[in-house]
Design a protein around this motif. Structure first.
Motif, PDB file in Angstrom:
ATOM      1  N   VAL B   6       0.859  -1.174   0.000  1.00  0.00           N
ATOM      2  CA  VAL B   6       0.000   0.000   0.000  1.00  0.00           C
ATOM      3  C   VAL B   6       0.903   1.234   0.000  1.00  0.00           C
ATOM      4  CG1 VAL B   6      -1.792   1.263   1.226  1.00  0.00           C
ATOM      5  CG2 VAL B   6      -1.789  -1.239   1.255  1.00  0.00           C
ATOM      6  N   HIS B   7       0.578   2.197  -0.832  1.00  0.00           N
ATOM      7  CA  HIS B   7       1.379   3.418  -0.922  1.00  0.00           C
ATOM      8  C   HIS B   7       0.960   4.403   0.148  1.00  0.00           C
ATOM      9  CE1 HIS B   7       3.339   2.223  -4.645  1.00  0.00           C
ATOM     10  NE2 HIS B   7       2.183   1.651  -4.945  1.00  0.00           N
ATOM     11  N   CYS B   8       1.888   5.268   0.510  1.00  0.00           N
ATOM     12  CA  CYS B   8       1.627   6.301   1.512  1.00  0.00           C
ATOM     13  C   CYS B   8       0.358   7.066   1.130  1.00  0.00           C
ATOM     14  CB  CYS B   8       2.813   7.254   1.599  1.00  0.00           C
ATOM     15  SG  CYS B   8       2.528   8.606   2.768  1.00  0.00           S
ATOM     16  N   GLN B   9      -0.565   7.147   2.080  1.00  0.00           N
ATOM     17  CA  GLN B   9      -1.887   7.699   1.800  1.00  0.00           C
ATOM     18  C   GLN B   9      -1.954   9.216   1.965  1.00  0.00           C
ATOM     19  OE1 GLN B   9      -4.727   5.583   0.783  1.00  0.00           O
ATOM     20  NE2 GLN B   9      -2.798   4.565   0.307  1.00  0.00           N
ATOM     21  N   SER B  10      -0.837   9.844   2.347  1.00  0.00           N
ATOM     22  CA  SER B  10      -0.861  11.289   2.566  1.00  0.00           C
ATOM     23  C   SER B  10      -1.106  12.026   1.255  1.00  0.00           C
ATOM     24  CB  SER B  10       0.460  11.742   3.187  1.00  0.00           C
ATOM     25  OG  SER B  10       0.504  13.158   3.182  1.00  0.00           O
ATOM     26  N   SER B  11      -1.931  13.068   1.331  1.00  0.00           N
ATOM     27  CA  SER B  11      -2.226  13.849   0.133  1.00  0.00           C
ATOM     28  C   SER B  11      -1.067  14.792  -0.197  1.00  0.00           C
ATOM     29  CB  SER B  11      -3.516  14.640   0.337  1.00  0.00           C
ATOM     30  OG  SER B  11      -3.459  15.324   1.571  1.00  0.00           O
ATOM     31  N   LYS B  12      -0.175  15.010   0.807  1.00  0.00           N
ATOM     32  CA  LYS B  12       0.925  15.958   0.572  1.00  0.00           C
ATOM     33  C   LYS B  12       2.265  15.282   0.829  1.00  0.00           C
ATOM     34  CE  LYS B  12      -1.112  18.537   3.811  1.00  0.00           C
ATOM     35  NZ  LYS B  12      -2.407  18.935   4.273  1.00  0.00           N
ATOM     36  N   CYS B  13       2.397  14.002   0.454  1.00  0.00           N
ATOM     37  CA  CYS B  13       3.622  13.264   0.778  1.00  0.00           C
ATOM     38  C   CYS B  13       4.827  13.876   0.051  1.00  0.00           C
ATOM     39  CB  CYS B  13       3.463  11.792   0.399  1.00  0.00           C
ATOM     40  SG  CYS B  13       4.954  10.832   0.713  1.00  0.00           S
ATOM     41  N   PRO B  14       5.862  14.306   0.811  1.00  0.00           N
ATOM     42  CA  PRO B  14       7.031  14.897   0.167  1.00  0.00           C
ATOM     43  C   PRO B  14       7.928  13.837  -0.490  1.00  0.00           C
ATOM     44  CG  PRO B  14       7.356  14.829   2.539  1.00  0.00           C
ATOM     45  CD  PRO B  14       5.980  14.289   2.272  1.00  0.00           C
ATOM     46  N   ASN B  15       7.656  12.563  -0.191  1.00  0.00           N
ATOM     47  CA  ASN B  15       8.529  11.489  -0.686  1.00  0.00           C
ATOM     48  C   ASN B  15       7.958  10.784  -1.914  1.00  0.00           C
ATOM     49  OD1 ASN B  15      10.135  12.046   1.605  1.00  0.00           O
ATOM     50  ND2 ASN B  15       8.796  10.730   2.827  1.00  0.00           N
ATOM     51  N   GLY B  16       6.877  11.313  -2.474  1.00  0.00           N
ATOM     52  CA  GLY B  16       6.313  10.711  -3.682  1.00  0.00           C
ATOM     53  C   GLY B  16       5.476   9.465  -3.430  1.00  0.00           C
ATOM     54  N   ASN B  17       4.826   9.404  -2.263  1.00  0.00           N
ATOM     55  CA  ASN B  17       3.927   8.288  -1.907  1.00  0.00           C
ATOM     56  C   ASN B  17       4.515   6.904  -2.166  1.00  0.00           C
ATOM     57  OD1 ASN B  17       2.162  10.773  -2.820  1.00  0.00           O
ATOM     58  ND2 ASN B  17       0.956   9.639  -1.328  1.00  0.00           N
ATOM     59  N   PRO B  18       5.631   6.574  -1.505  1.00  0.00           N
ATOM     60  CA  PRO B  18       6.210   5.233  -1.676  1.00  0.00           C
ATOM     61  C   PRO B  18       5.371   4.175  -0.926  1.00  0.00           C
ATOM     62  CG  PRO B  18       7.407   6.416   0.020  1.00  0.00           C
ATOM     63  CD  PRO B  18       6.372   7.385  -0.522  1.00  0.00           C
ATOM     64  N   ALA B  19       5.592   2.915  -1.299  1.00  0.00           N
ATOM     65  CA  ALA B  19       4.908   1.825  -0.584  1.00  0.00           C
ATOM     66  C   ALA B  19       5.394   1.814   0.862  1.00  0.00           C
ATOM     67  CB  ALA B  19       5.222   0.493  -1.237  1.00  0.00           C
ATOM     68  N   SER B  20       4.462   1.477   1.779  1.00  0.00           N
ATOM     69  CA  SER B  20       4.848   1.488   3.194  1.00  0.00           C
ATOM     70  C   SER B  20       4.158   0.351   3.949  1.00  0.00           C
ATOM     71  CB  SER B  20       4.452   2.823   3.826  1.00  0.00           C
ATOM     72  OG  SER B  20       4.677   2.762   5.223  1.00  0.00           O
ATOM     73  N   ARG B  21       4.803  -0.070   5.027  1.00  0.00           N
ATOM     74  CA  ARG B  21       4.183  -1.070   5.897  1.00  0.00           C
ATOM     75  C   ARG B  21       3.870  -0.452   7.253  1.00  0.00           C
ATOM     76  NH1 ARG B  21       1.716  -4.665   4.295  1.00  0.00           N
ATOM     77  NH2 ARG B  21       2.406  -6.405   5.606  1.00  0.00           N
ATOM     78  N   LEU B  22       3.870   0.886   7.331  1.00  0.00           N
ATOM     79  CA  LEU B  22       3.545   1.556   8.600  1.00  0.00           C
ATOM     80  C   LEU B  22       2.077   1.967   8.569  1.00  0.00           C
ATOM     81  CD1 LEU B  22       6.756   3.782   8.943  1.00  0.00           C
ATOM     82  CD2 LEU B  22       6.252   1.653  10.161  1.00  0.00           C
ATOM     83  N   GLU B  23       1.328   1.465   9.536  1.00  0.00           N
ATOM     84  CA  GLU B  23      -0.121   1.639   9.497  1.00  0.00           C
ATOM     85  C   GLU B  23      -0.624   2.490  10.656  1.00  0.00           C
ATOM     86  OE1 GLU B  23      -2.323  -2.020   9.832  1.00  0.00           O
ATOM     87  OE2 GLU B  23      -4.116  -1.163   8.901  1.00  0.00           O
ATOM     88  N   CYS B  24      -1.689   3.211  10.418  1.00  0.00           N
ATOM     89  CA  CYS B  24      -2.336   3.984  11.491  1.00  0.00           C
ATOM     90  C   CYS B  24      -2.863   3.012  12.555  1.00  0.00           C
ATOM     91  CB  CYS B  24      -3.497   4.798  10.934  1.00  0.00           C
ATOM     92  SG  CYS B  24      -4.560   5.481  12.228  1.00  0.00           S
ATOM     93  N   PRO B  25      -2.432   3.137  13.809  1.00  0.00           N
ATOM     94  CA  PRO B  25      -2.824   2.155  14.840  1.00  0.00           C
ATOM     95  C   PRO B  25      -4.319   2.170  15.114  1.00  0.00           C
ATOM     96  CG  PRO B  25      -1.705   4.048  15.835  1.00  0.00           C
ATOM     97  CD  PRO B  25      -1.590   4.225  14.342  1.00  0.00           C
ATOM     98  N   THR B  26      -4.917   3.340  14.998  1.00  0.00           N
ATOM     99  CA  THR B  26      -6.359   3.421  15.269  1.00  0.00           C
ATOM    100  C   THR B  26      -7.144   2.666  14.200  1.00  0.00           C
ATOM    101  OG1 THR B  26      -5.932   5.590  16.216  1.00  0.00           O
ATOM    102  CG2 THR B  26      -8.219   5.013  15.791  1.00  0.00           C
TER     103      THR B  26
END
Lengths: 384, 375
Positions: B6-26
């Motif tokens: 899954v790619h970074c879900q941020s609308s303003k990602c400075p890194n170009g929305n790379p794939a990530s395994r870090l998930e929102c805990p909530t």
């Protein structure tokens, strides 16, 4: 934490467990084997071997002290508060786990599964329990709760160790005692699916053979393996599926040679009695659905009401400890009968391609008390 | 564990929305999938939190401090709850009863000794006089349930419902059977939303859109009458309505097969197909039960199809049927550390209806019968 404070992201690759409530599709049910045995027959030798040798299985051995069985059943109604759980663990180099759990029964073992996870098998040692039947029926019924959810335990079978030197003597002593109280050794055999006839190196061959014959007389539906120092390929003890939906391991043929040639509708049967416990084994022809219904009524009258359908009368003291069977219907369906004490299941199983001819293999075995001529006649009347 | 990237879900990602395994805990706890961010910075800068509010409009977030503004608190802040429902303590003090009300044997010591003594016995056939006593206590149980149901509205706490039930029992010279049964602390069970059964009344206010099961049992003149039903709080969504209708239908279909000679095992075989046909599942751990001078006794009545229940129904015996029906295919449940509250394992909602039945010579009498379900 305030609403607007941002929590720390979590690394999903380093999570310990699946989120709760997600069934793990890869999880297989874990078979549980109950180990019982005559005094001094080598139970501890067998367990020691399992816990120390490199056999390649991850086995949890549970030393059981179930105590009051009413507590075990409490899971079906409410959760007992004031949860007193005392456990001791011993993790062994060969991947096995030895633990003792006191008094919390099925729920405690499931809890252990959830926390310790991933065992191939569970062995439940039943020290101090004269009769493994009630525990077996509790685990068998409990299968219904967890099926398919990834932490379920299925009852695999009951293994009984018999001492080749003293076993026959113990059985004779138990069958000679008062007919109302069936001896411990006979109840263990009645509930067993596998017998390890141990210490054959210390007993004369003739005694070993007599002992084995006696075992089969008590329970014609079990398999006997002769062992020395409880040395046995574990694959013959665990993962046997004695309560599974497949055909049960009825290993002993019906001894009456004529019945193989009997006409459809005629029932061959043998009937042995060791004082106290007896067995009834009946071959049965393919059944019409009306006959199958009649047989179901017969079985539940026998198991639930401890009597025979009228006009037959078996007298007092009828008690079924175990039953097994494989049935066929005239339209080619196949059903397996499994029963321990009052609980039974008659379930259709798929017929594998080319497996046996119709009419080949219908058999019923009942083991218990008071299985006299009236029972056989009444069953034959249903099947005929 | 293997999952699609899954790619970074941020609308303003400075890194170009790379794939990530870090998930929102909530989101992880709430079961919202796909909320991945490439870094804590990206996560912080995003307006992501609105997702939680959409998913849980009426509940505080799981990581809230355990004490609320009104001094109520979650006593188990570290427990992994399966859904948004939380306990809301402190529980009110134990409610008292006038001396003249006849108590069951567990009222003092919490242990139902007579139930234990009768374990393993076949279901008891009641005399005509005893059947009349069952009729009376069951009619009163229905009255009390109806009173409690009439009080259901947004803003009432489940503890206030407990008081209504407790006082209504006293008015009828009856003991509220749940009170101190195996240490149960209250006079009624209130099971909200994902709570399957045995919810303990506390300080939580009912909210518009909740569903609540109220399980009432009265003990009078030596006999117990047991009844429960699920109610909407204000307007509820279509899915919850369908769940409630399904639970009611499961019970109604099961009651139809009851008569002397019917097999106990066929009750579950009737219920589960109805649940499945409606996209629901039948809970397995909790069963219907015999009820008479004992609160819970033989027979044990599974609500699922593949069961090995022993016995057939006999004229003159009383039993409950009370299928707990979960949305979706998961019938598993988890227990809160209070040792009573059972919730669905996946946090989805669960509904239940229960009646106490008398098997008659010709069929069945629904002793706790009430008005038909209106939804």
């Amino acid at each position: 934490m305030q609403d607007d404070e941002i929590p720390t992201l979590i690394d999903v690759d380093n999570l310990e467990t699946l989120p709760p409530g997600q069934p793990d599709p890869g999880a297989k049910p874990v078979p549980l084997t109950i180990i019982t045995g005559f005094l001094g027959a080598g139970k501890s030798t067998l367990l020691k071997r399992i816990l120390t040798e490199r056999h390649g299985y991850r086995i949890a051995v549970i030393m059981n002290e179930f105590g009051d069985s009413t507590d075990i059943e409490s899971k079906t109604i409410g959760v007992e508060s004031g949860d007193v759980r005392s456990e001791e663990f011993l993790e062994l180099p060969n991947g096995c786990l030895c633990c003792s759990i006191k008094d919390t029964g099925v729920a405690a073992i499931e809890e252990l599964m959830k926390r310790k996870g991933a065992f191939d098998y569970i062995l439940l040692e039943t020290t101090g329990l004269a009769d493994p039947g009630p525990i077996a029926s509790i685990f068998w019924q409990n299968e219904e709760y967890g099926k398919g959810l990834g932490w379920d335990i299925i009852l695999d079978g009951v293994v009984c160790l018999v001492d080749a030197v003293n076993g026959l003597h113990q059985m004779m002593a138990d069958s000679a005692s008062n007919a109302d109280s069936v001896g411990e050794s006979l109840r263990q055999l009645a509930a067993a699916d596998i017998v390890l006839l141990n210490k054959i190196d210390a007993a004369p061959l003739k005694l070993v053979e007599e002992t084995e014959a006696m075992i089969h007389r008590v329970n014609p539906a079990l398999a006997v393996h002769r062992t020395m120092r409880a040395e046995i390929d574990l694959a013959k003890v665990i993962g046997i599926g004695a309560y599974a939906s497949g055909p049960p391991p009825i290993t002993v043929h019906v001894h009456d040679e004529h019945c193989a040639h009997s006409e459809v509708g005629e029932v061959g049967s043998t009937h042995y009695a060791v004082r106290g416990i007896s067995s009834l084994q009946v071959r049965c022809p393919p059944l019409s659905s009306a006959k199958l219904d009649a047989l179901d009524i017969w079985i539940r009258t026998l198991l639930w009401d401890a009597r025979l359908p009228l006009p037959y009368d078996a007298g007092e003291g009828l008690e079924i400890l175990r039953c097994k069977g494989l049935l066929e219907t005239v339209d080619g369906r196949r059903l397996v009968l499994q029963g321990v004490r009052s609980m039974y299941e008659l379930e259709e199983v798929p017929r594998k391609g080319g497996e046996g001819r119709v009419g080949d293999e219908g058999k019923l075995v009942f083991i218990g008390k008071g299985l006299g001529e009236a029972v056989r006649e009444s069953l034959e009347a249903v099947l005929r | 564990m293997s999952a699609p990237e899954v790619h970074c879900q941020s609308s303003k990602c400075p890194n170009g929305n790379p794939a990530s395994r870090l998930e929102c805990p909530t989101c992880h706890k709430l079961g919202i999938t796909g909320s991945f961010f490439c870094s804590q910075e990206c996560f912080k800068g995003d307006s992501h939190k609105v997702v939680h509010d959409l998913a849980t409009p009426r509940q505080s977030l799981p990581d809230d401090p355990s004490t609320n503004k009104n001094r109520t608190f979650n006593p188990f802040p570290h427990f992994k709850f399966s859904g948004p429902l939380r306990p809301c303590y402190p529980l009110s003090p134990r409610r008292q009863l006038p001396d003249h009300i006849q108590r069951p044997d567990y009222a003092e010591g919490a242990v139902p000794l007579s139930e234990r003594k009768n374990a393993g016995m076949p279901p008891r056939v009641l005399s005509p006089e005893e059947q009349d006593k069952m009729r009376t206590v069951c009619r009163l149980a229905r009255e009390v349930l109806d009173l409690a149901a009439a009080a259901v509205h947004p803003g009432i706490t489940t503890d206030e419902i407990d008081k209504i039930v407790h006082d209504a029992c006293i008015e009828r010279d009856a003991y509220p059977s749940p009170l101190n049964y195996r240490h149960y602390p209250k006079s009624v069970c209130t099971s909200v939303n994902e709570c399957v059964c045995h919810g303990i009344p506390d300080q939580r206010k009912l909210q518009e859109g909740d569903i609540i099961n109220i399980d009432v049992t009265l003990y009078k003149d030596g006999f117990h009458g047991d009844v429960n039903a699920t109610y909407p709080v204000g307007r509820i969504d279509e899915e919850s309505k369908k769940l409630i209708r399904t639970a009611r239908q499961c019970l109604d279909e099961a009651i139809k097969i009851c008569k002397p000679g019917a097999l106990v095992r066929d009750i579950g075989k009737t219920i589960e197909p109805v649940a499945r046909a409606n996209g629901c599942s039948a809970v397995r751990t909790y069963t219907g039960h015999g009820v008479n001078d004992l609160f819970h006794t033989a027979p044990n009545v599974p609500h699922y199809a593949k069961n090995k229940a022993i016995g057939m129904l006999k004229a003159g015996t009383c039993l409950t049927i009370e299928p707990m029906i979960n949305l979706g295919g998961n019938w598993d449940e988890v227990h809160w550390p209070d040792n009573w509250t059972a919730t669905t394992a996946d946090g989805k909602r669960s509904a239940q209806f229960e009646e106490t039945l008398l098997i008659t010579e010709t069929g069945v009498e629904v002793l706790t019968a009430g008005k038909p379900l209106e939804l």
